[in-house]
Motif scaffolding. Sequence first.
Motif: not given
Length: 147
Positions: A42-55
Amino acid sequence: MNAPAARPQALPRDHYRVFRAIGTRWMDNDIYGHVNNVVYYSWFDTAVNAWLIEQGALDIHAGAVIGLVIETQCNYFAPLAFPQTVEAGLRVAHLGKSSVRYEVGLFAQGDPSAAACGHFVHVYVDRETRRPVPLPDRLRETLQTLL
């Protein structure tokens, strides 16, 4: 006879390009007193997707392209537990035509070596047809900063 595979090693912080702090929750701990292994994914998903959304590289609600996870793996080196703060390090190991291999390191706050290291692969597909599509330019440009 083949030689045995090298034993995975915890990686240092400088292996990763960006970091995200993630707070552990009471419910993340299991009966053994540490964060259960499923939470790491879940943390993997959070780290990747949050970063992509923020960018601005991924629109999870209305974008024509979505990422589907087709492979994931994790090696564990040290326990993490509530109430620690976890720092997720992120990098891109491979950028293909329609796929990306992300590598994620999970660190106890301030620790120099990862408590866990893993990867997952996204294949980007058309939201409607679910067929692979080339990475949109904005997404590709954003991901290249993590290579």
